[in-house]
Design a protein around this motif. Structure first.
Motif, short mmCIF file in Angstrom:
data_model
loop_
_atom_site.label_atom_id
_atom_site.label_comp_id
_atom_site.label_asym_id
_atom_site.label_seq_id
_atom_site.Cartn_x
_atom_site.Cartn_y
_atom_site.Cartn_z
N ILE A 94 0.81 -1.38 -0.24
CA ILE A 94 0.17 0.07 0.09
C ILE A 94 1.03 1.10 -0.06
CG2 ILE A 94 -0.32 -0.13 2.49
CD1 ILE A 94 -3.35 0.96 1.91
N TRP A 95 2.08 1.24 0.73
CA TRP A 95 3.07 2.66 0.64
C TRP A 95 3.63 2.73 -0.51
CZ3 TRP A 95 7.98 3.55 -0.31
CH2 TRP A 95 8.49 4.75 0.41
N ARG A 149 2.03 1.64 -3.44
CA ARG A 149 0.99 2.09 -4.42
C ARG A 149 0.69 3.52 -4.17
NH1 ARG A 149 -0.72 4.00 -7.47
NH2 ARG A 149 -2.72 3.94 -8.82
N GLU A 150 0.69 4.21 -3.17
CA GLU A 150 0.37 5.44 -2.87
C GLU A 150 1.60 6.62 -3.21
OE1 GLU A 150 -1.00 7.83 0.35
OE2 GLU A 150 0.90 7.27 1.47
N ASN A 151 2.96 5.96 -3.32
CA ASN A 151 3.98 6.64 -3.36
C ASN A 151 4.71 6.64 -4.95
OD1 ASN A 151 4.57 8.04 -1.00
ND2 ASN A 151 4.30 6.28 -0.27
N THR A 210 -1.50 9.00 -9.85
CA THR A 210 -1.13 9.15 -8.47
C THR A 210 -0.66 10.61 -8.15
OG1 THR A 210 -0.24 6.78 -8.53
CG2 THR A 210 0.24 8.23 -6.43
N ARG A 247 -0.04 14.86 -4.74
CA ARG A 247 -0.83 13.58 -4.88
C ARG A 247 -2.18 13.90 -5.39
NH1 ARG A 247 -0.30 11.38 -0.13
NH2 ARG A 247 1.62 10.16 -0.57
N LEU A 306 -4.35 10.73 -6.09
CA LEU A 306 -4.76 9.64 -5.68
C LEU A 306 -5.36 9.49 -4.42
CD1 LEU A 306 -5.00 6.33 -6.39
CD2 LEU A 306 -2.94 6.23 -4.75
N ASP A 307 -6.64 9.06 -4.39
CA ASP A 307 -7.44 8.89 -3.13
C ASP A 307 -7.39 7.33 -2.63
OD1 ASP A 307 -9.06 8.20 -0.93
OD2 ASP A 307 -10.66 9.69 -1.84
N LEU A 308 -6.47 6.75 -1.83
CA LEU A 308 -6.28 5.35 -1.53
C LEU A 308 -7.82 4.75 -1.46
CD1 LEU A 308 -3.27 4.85 0.71
CD2 LEU A 308 -3.66 4.07 -1.60
N SER A 309 -8.68 5.48 -0.71
CA SER A 309 -9.82 4.85 -0.60
C SER A 309 -10.65 4.50 -1.79
CB SER A 309 -10.68 5.46 0.75
OG SER A 309 -11.05 6.72 0.11
N TRP A 357 -7.67 -3.43 -1.40
CA TRP A 357 -6.13 -3.22 -0.94
C TRP A 357 -5.04 -3.46 -2.10
CZ3 TRP A 357 -5.41 -1.51 4.04
CH2 TRP A 357 -3.98 -1.45 4.71
#
Ligand SMILES: [Fe+2]
Length: 413
Positions: A49-50, A52-54, A60, A68, A70-73, A78
């Motif tokens: 997850i780290w 993916r968001e970075n 992203t 950023r 990207l909204d992870l939610s 996951w």
């Protein structure tokens, strides 16, 4: 890129430059954790997850702002790793499910953000060095005579500013010498570091004896050791005082490292120290047209117990509004600290020369002034405020420029 060109390294999710200290030798992964083995033997684990968001791709990060998007939610599940490899450029390539997205990561950036092996990411940019004064002590002093002739953000400007920024970050104080003495030139000098913080005393304020003063600073009387504007929720992180004229008798500047005094208090009288980190004092700056009041402990610590700020100005203390049973112990602690502030071993004393500019951390250093004879000549300082953030940002830009030069030089070898 033509069909025969190797892939170039991918962008990073920022504007910084990240030298490649070590190559990625191998990669292992399961669905949620990826492990890199580096050429120097280090192993670094990263969560899916780290990673993916970075990522630095356009799903992203907005390429125009490097912020950023990207909204992870909003991801359907996951993020999990289904494949990972190192490409010809040395970049890490990861395929994520359930998006089926193929993303590339810069090895220098990954290494610099290796949270599996990191020290304290919030450690100061420059180590804090507390100092004591005494008769032979003087502030770090640098010749800054060419500063305004340099191109902004040039290497020539950096050669003057970088050691000054390091002194302010590490010791809370620097004296630049040889600067112009034109009234108002402080603004252009200060902007070489960052934007100024205006207050009700103006963008620049004149420290000289004047009729109808709205501060003790604007008289010729002595000022006890103090920080400026403790009456504000965020009292300014930096202060600059620029000497335009000084031909009076007296008026010596006095500087103390408030962190050194506070640390000495912690050793000598832990109860007094604890009291001053807990009880809120009232700081009040009530004038004819403004009314600033703030309540705060006199000494503030960070989450690790390290000194964050001192807030000391006896002439701006309002009436104590502490719990009844704490009042006497609080005054006792105050007087213990005040007696230490008079110890000559803590103080640096110096005389301003025209063209001097003193930059100091106003939430760490205490400054004071001897009385001067107002009729013996002229004493004129101009001052301004700035935030600590500006000096940290400017210093990070210096570090970024140095990394870029290092990368450019290593590519020419
Ligand atoms: Fe002051």
């Amino acid at each position: 890129m033509n069909a025969f060109s190797p892939p170039t390294l991918p962008p990073t999710p920022d504007y910084d430059a990240w030298p490649i200290e070590a190559d990625i030798r191998s990669v292992d992964h399961d669905a949620r954790v990826l492990t890199l083995s580096w050429s120097d033997g280090r192993k670094s684990r990263y969560h899916s997850i780290w990673l993916r968001e970075n990522a630095a791709d356009e799903s992203t990060v907005n390429p125009a702002t490097r912020e950023r998007i990207l909204d992870l939610s909003s991801l359907p599940a996951w993020p999990e790793i289904v494949a990972a490899e190192i490409d010809e450029s040395g970049a890490l390539c990861v395929t994520f499910a359930p998006e089926h997205r193929h993303l590339r990561f810069h090895p220098g950036w990954l290494r610099a953000h290796d949270y599996d092996n990191a020290g304290d990411p919030e450690a100061p940019l420059v180590p804090v060095r507390r100092w004591h004064g005494g008769p032979d002590a003087s502030p770090d002093s640098l010749d800054a005579s060419g500063l305004l002739d340099t191109e902004p953000a040039s290497e020539a400007e950096e050669a003057i500013l970088a050691p000054a920024l390091e002194s302010v970050l590490g010791k809370g104080l620097v004296r630049l010498r040889g600067l112009p003495t034109e009234p108002g030139s402080l603004e252009a000098i200060a902007r070489r570091i960052g934007p100024l913080r205006p207050t009700n005393f103006g963008l620049l304020f004149d420290v000289k004896a004047k009729p109808n003063p709205d501060s003790n600073a604007y008289t010729s009387i002595a000022l006890p050791p103090h920080t400026d504007l403790p009456t504000r929720e965020y009292h300014p992180g930096l202060q600059m005082l620029h000497c335009l004229e000084n031909s009076v008798e007296g008026g010596q500047a006095v500087m103390l490292d408030g962190f050194a005094v506070a640390e000495a208090l912690r050793q000598r009288d832990p109860d007094a120290f604890a009291t001053l980190t807990r009880v809120h004092w009232c700081y009040a700056n009530t004038a004819k047209t403004s009314d600033y009041v703030w309540y705060s402990p006199m000494i503030r610590l960070d989450a690790h117990g390290e000194l964050l700020e001192v807030r000391i100005a006896d002439f701006l203390r309002g009436p104590l509004q502490a719990p009844f049973e704490e009042v006497e112990a609080t005054y006792d602690a105050l007087m213990t600290l005040q007696a230490m502030l008079r110890e000559p071993g803590f103080a640096i004393r110096f005389t301003y020369a025209p063209g001097d500019l003193v930059i100091f951390d106003n939430r760490r250093l205490l400054h004071a002034r001897d009385a001067f004879e107002g009729t013996s000549g002229h004493r004129w300082l101009q001052g301004c405020y700035m935030e600590r953030d500006e000096i940290r940002s400017r210093y990070r830009m210096v570090q970024r420029a140095r990394r870029r030069r290092w990368i450019a030089a290593s590519q020419q070898v």
